[in-house]
Write a protein that holds these residues in place. Structure first.
Motif, short mmCIF file in Angstrom:
data_model
loop_
_atom_site.label_atom_id
_atom_site.label_comp_id
_atom_site.label_asym_id
_atom_site.label_seq_id
_atom_site.Cartn_x
_atom_site.Cartn_y
_atom_site.Cartn_z
N SER A 43 0.84 -1.20 0.00
CA SER A 43 0.00 0.00 0.00
C SER A 43 0.87 1.25 0.00
N ARG A 44 0.30 2.31 -0.50
CA ARG A 44 0.98 3.60 -0.53
C ARG A 44 1.27 4.11 0.89
N PRO A 45 0.29 4.04 1.83
CA PRO A 45 0.57 4.49 3.21
C PRO A 45 1.72 3.73 3.85
N GLU A 46 1.85 2.44 3.55
CA GLU A 46 2.95 1.64 4.09
C GLU A 46 4.29 2.17 3.56
N MET A 47 4.34 2.50 2.27
CA MET A 47 5.57 3.04 1.68
C MET A 47 5.89 4.41 2.28
N LEU A 48 4.88 5.26 2.45
CA LEU A 48 5.11 6.59 3.01
C LEU A 48 5.59 6.50 4.46
N HIS A 49 5.08 5.53 5.21
CA HIS A 49 5.54 5.32 6.59
C HIS A 49 7.02 4.95 6.58
N TRP A 50 7.41 4.05 5.69
CA TRP A 50 8.82 3.67 5.57
C TRP A 50 9.66 4.90 5.22
N ALA A 51 9.19 5.71 4.27
CA ALA A 51 9.94 6.89 3.82
C ALA A 51 10.11 7.90 4.96
N GLU A 52 9.07 8.09 5.76
CA GLU A 52 9.16 9.02 6.89
C GLU A 52 10.24 8.56 7.87
N ASN A 53 10.36 7.25 8.08
CA ASN A 53 11.38 6.71 8.99
C ASN A 53 12.76 6.72 8.35
N VAL A 61 18.75 18.30 9.02
CA VAL A 61 18.85 19.63 9.61
C VAL A 61 19.76 20.47 8.70
N GLY A 62 19.24 21.62 8.28
CA GLY A 62 19.99 22.47 7.36
C GLY A 62 19.76 22.10 5.90
N ARG A 63 19.10 20.96 5.68
CA ARG A 63 18.79 20.52 4.31
C ARG A 63 17.31 20.16 4.21
N GLU A 64 16.48 20.96 4.86
CA GLU A 64 15.05 20.68 4.92
C GLU A 64 14.42 20.64 3.53
N GLU A 65 14.89 21.52 2.63
CA GLU A 65 14.35 21.54 1.27
C GLU A 65 14.59 20.23 0.55
N GLU A 66 15.78 19.67 0.73
CA GLU A 66 16.12 18.39 0.09
C GLU A 66 15.17 17.29 0.56
N ARG A 67 14.94 17.24 1.88
CA ARG A 67 14.02 16.23 2.43
C ARG A 67 12.60 16.46 1.93
N ALA A 68 12.16 17.70 1.90
CA ALA A 68 10.81 18.02 1.45
C ALA A 68 10.61 17.58 0.00
N GLU A 69 11.63 17.78 -0.83
CA GLU A 69 11.55 17.38 -2.24
C GLU A 69 11.46 15.85 -2.36
N ILE A 70 12.25 15.14 -1.58
CA ILE A 70 12.21 13.67 -1.59
C ILE A 70 10.84 13.18 -1.16
N MET A 71 10.30 13.74 -0.07
CA MET A 71 9.00 13.30 0.43
C MET A 71 7.89 13.64 -0.56
N GLU A 72 8.00 14.77 -1.24
CA GLU A 72 6.99 15.14 -2.24
C GLU A 72 7.00 14.14 -3.40
N ARG A 73 8.17 13.69 -3.78
CA ARG A 73 8.26 12.69 -4.86
C ARG A 73 7.62 11.37 -4.41
N PHE A 74 7.81 10.99 -3.15
CA PHE A 74 7.14 9.78 -2.64
C PHE A 74 5.63 9.96 -2.70
N ARG A 75 5.13 11.11 -2.30
CA ARG A 75 3.69 11.35 -2.28
C ARG A 75 3.09 11.35 -3.68
N SER A 76 3.91 11.68 -4.69
CA SER A 76 3.40 11.74 -6.06
C SER A 76 3.28 10.36 -6.72
N VAL A 77 3.82 9.34 -6.04
CA VAL A 77 3.78 7.98 -6.62
C VAL A 77 2.36 7.47 -6.59
#
Length: 77
Positions: A43-53, A61-77
């Motif tokens: 499931s998508r929620p299972e993958m997103l849970h893994w990605a959050e961890n 820290v100091g690279r919040e934009e990089e993490r936000a971009e990665i998480m946004e790409r996961f959400r777009s799957v």
């Protein structure tokens, strides 16, 4: 035909992709330190849970934009 989404790629030894195979999501993480890891999610929620961890805020820290971009790409799957 599977849909393949690239989450990030820094070079041919450091990348993360997700393949959508029907209802199954196959995540492949290639890393120059550990080689290739493959995770299968039903499931998508299972993958997103893994990605959050995997991509914890404390590690970016100091690279919040990089993490936000990665998480946004996961959400777009």
């Amino acid at each position: 035909m599977f849909k393949k989404v690239q989450i990030y790629k820094t070079d041919k030894y450091n990348m993360l992709t997700v393949e959508v195979q029907g209802k199954t999501l196959v995540l492949r993480e290639i890393n120059d330190q550990w080689g290739e890891e493959c995770h299968t999610f039903v499931s998508r929620p299972e993958m997103l849970h893994w990605a959050e961890n995997r991509f914890r805020e404390a590690d970016y820290v100091g690279r919040e934009e990089e993490r936000a971009e990665i998480m946004e790409r996961f959400r777009s799957v």
